[in-house]
Design a protein around this motif. Structure first.
Motif, PDB file in Angstrom:
ATOM      1  N   LEU A 111      -1.655   7.851  -9.758  1.00 23.43           N
ATOM      2  CA  LEU A 111      -3.111   7.586  -9.655  1.00 23.43           C
ATOM      3  C   LEU A 111      -3.020   5.785 -10.429  1.00 23.43           C
ATOM      4  N   VAL A 112      -2.424   6.188 -11.642  1.00 22.13           N
ATOM      5  CA  VAL A 112      -2.012   5.336 -12.823  1.00 22.13           C
ATOM      6  C   VAL A 112      -1.711   3.987 -11.852  1.00 22.13           C
ATOM      7  N   GLY A 113      -0.987   3.800 -11.096  1.00 22.99           N
ATOM      8  CA  GLY A 113      -0.918   2.978 -10.439  1.00 22.99           C
ATOM      9  C   GLY A 113      -1.846   2.100  -9.641  1.00 22.99           C
ATOM     10  N   ALA A 114      -2.696   3.214  -9.068  1.00 27.67           N
ATOM     11  CA  ALA A 114      -4.073   2.410  -7.939  1.00 27.67           C
ATOM     12  C   ALA A 114      -4.826   1.500  -8.963  1.00 27.67           C
ATOM     13  N   MET A 118      -5.540  -1.493  -7.677  1.00 29.27           N
ATOM     14  CA  MET A 118      -6.993  -1.967  -7.262  1.00 29.27           C
ATOM     15  C   MET A 118      -7.302  -3.188  -8.825  1.00 29.27           C
ATOM     16  N   SER A 119      -7.076  -3.201  -9.198  1.00 27.83           N
ATOM     17  CA  SER A 119      -7.453  -4.160 -11.023  1.00 27.83           C
ATOM     18  C   SER A 119      -7.082  -5.442 -10.587  1.00 27.83           C
ATOM     19  N   PHE A 120      -5.754  -5.416 -10.439  1.00 30.28           N
ATOM     20  CA  PHE A 120      -4.672  -6.607 -10.456  1.00 30.28           C
ATOM     21  C   PHE A 120      -4.479  -7.145  -9.212  1.00 30.28           C
ATOM     22  N   PHE A 121      -4.616  -6.496  -8.085  1.00 33.58           N
ATOM     23  CA  PHE A 121      -4.990  -6.969  -6.586  1.00 33.58           C
ATOM     24  C   PHE A 121      -6.170  -6.849  -5.814  1.00 33.58           C
ATOM     25  N   ALA A 212      -0.009  -3.000  -2.075  1.00 34.80           N
ATOM     26  CA  ALA A 212      -0.275  -0.906  -2.690  1.00 34.80           C
ATOM     27  C   ALA A 212       1.537  -0.440  -3.098  1.00 34.80           C
ATOM     28  N   ILE A 213       2.208  -0.772  -1.750  1.00 37.40           N
ATOM     29  CA  ILE A 213       3.362  -0.164  -2.109  1.00 37.40           C
ATOM     30  C   ILE A 213       4.121  -0.031  -3.071  1.00 37.40           C
ATOM     31  N   ALA A 220       4.941   5.795 -10.094  1.00 32.21           N
ATOM     32  CA  ALA A 220       5.626   7.014  -9.586  1.00 32.21           C
ATOM     33  C   ALA A 220       6.789   6.815 -10.254  1.00 32.21           C
ATOM     34  N   ILE A 221       7.334   5.737 -10.193  1.00 29.26           N
ATOM     35  CA  ILE A 221       9.426   6.073 -11.745  1.00 29.26           C
ATOM     36  C   ILE A 221       8.776   5.677 -12.384  1.00 29.26           C
ATOM     37  N   SER A 222       7.718   5.332 -13.155  1.00 31.79           N
ATOM     38  CA  SER A 222       7.867   5.033 -14.685  1.00 31.79           C
ATOM     39  C   SER A 222       7.204   6.251 -15.068  1.00 31.79           C
TER      40      SER A 222
END
Length: 234
Positions: A111-114, A118-121, A212-213, A220-222
Motif C-alpha cells: 500500500l505504501v508502494g502504491a 501515485m506520487s512519483f509516477f 506499477a509493478i 512488498a520486498i522492503s
C-alpha cells in the motif's frame, strides 16, 4: 529501528527491485525506445485526433553527440545501475514511512508502494506523459518545476489523508493533490513527435504498467526485509 535494519533493507530491496524493473524494461519499454530512435531524423508528426499529420521537417543545429552506452549489454548494465540508485532512494523513503506504521505487513508495504507510485509516477505522468525520443516537449525547466511541485503536493496530500483525522484537513489535502493538475502541466504548442502515434501510445501504457509493478515490488520486498532485520529485544 536501527541503522543496520535500514541499510540492509535499502541495499537488498534496491538490488532486487532494480533487477525486476530492468528485466521488465528490457522486454517492454527499451525495445520501444530503440524503435523510436529510428524515426528521430524523420518528419515531425502532429498527433491530432489519433491521426498522424506531417507538418514540418525536424532540422536542428548539429551538435557534438554526448557519450551514450552502446546498445546491448552495455546499455542494459547502465540501465540497471541507474535503476539500482533510484530503487535504493525510493526504498529509503519507504522505510521512513514504516517508522510510523504499527504492525508492518507485506500488504501494508505494498500500500505504501502504491502511494509512492501515485506520487512519483502516476499523478505526474497524467500531466507529463512519458516521452519517447523525438517527442516535442515544453522547456525542461518548466517541466521540472511542475513535476517536483506535483510530487511534493501528492506526498503532502496523501500524508495528511492518512495521518489526519480532521475532515477539514482531509478536504484540503485533496485540494493540494489536485492543485498542480488544476494549474496544468507545461506543454508545447501542439502534441507531436517523430515516432508514429501507435508507438507513442504503447510506450505510455507500458510505462504505467511496469512502474506499477516496480513500486508494488519495492513495497512488498522492503516490508519483508524491514521486518526480517528488525532488532530483537529480550
Amino acid at each position: 529501528m536501527s541503522l543496520r535494519q535500514i541499510f540492509y533493507t535499502v541495499l537488498l530491496t534496491g538490488f532486487i527491485g532494480s533487477g525486476i524493473f530492468t528485466l521488465l524494461q528490457s522486454f517492454s519499454s527499451i525495445p520501444l525506445i530503440l524503435h523510436a530512435e529510428q524515426f528521430e531524423d524523420g518528419k515531425l508528426i502532429n498527433y491530432v485526433n489519433n491521426n498522424e499529420v506531417k507538418i514540418s521537417d525536424t532540422h536542428e543545429a548539429e551538435e557534438e553527440e554526448a557519450w551514450a552506452p552502446a546498445d546491448g549489454a552495455q546499455r542494459l548494465f547502465f540501465t540497471f545501475v541507474t535503476n539500482f540508485v533510484l530503487a535504493m532512494g525510493f526504498t529509503f523513503l519507504l522505510c521512513g514511512v514504516y517508522l510510523y506504521l504499527q504492525e508492518l505487513t507485506v500488504f501494508k508495504g505494498m500500500l505504501v508502494g502504491a502511494v509512492g507510485y501515485m506520487s512519483f509516477f502516476f499523478l505526474p505522468s497524467i500531466g507529463l506523459t512519458p516521452e519517447l525520443p523525438g517527442t516535442l516537449a515544453a522547456s525542461l525547466e518548466s517541466r521540472q518545476i511542475w513535476w517536483v511541485s506535483t510530487v511534493l503536493a501528492s506526498l503532502v496530500g496523501f500524508g495528511v489523508l492518512y495521518f489526519s483525522k480532521n475532515i477539514l484537513y482531509k478536504a484540503l489535502a485533496v485540494v493540494v493533490i489536485l492543485a498542480p493538475h488544476i494549474v496544468g502541466a507545461p506543454h508545447p504548442e501542439f502534441h507531436a513527435g517523430t515516432a508514429p502515434l501507435e508507438l507513442f501510445e504503447t510506450f505510455v501504457q507500458t510505462s504505467f504498467v511496469i512502474n506499477a509493478i516496480f513500486w508494488l515490488s519495492l513495497g512488498a520486498i522492503s516490508a519483508s526485509f524491514y521486518k526480517k532485520f528488525a532488532p530483537q529485544y529480550i
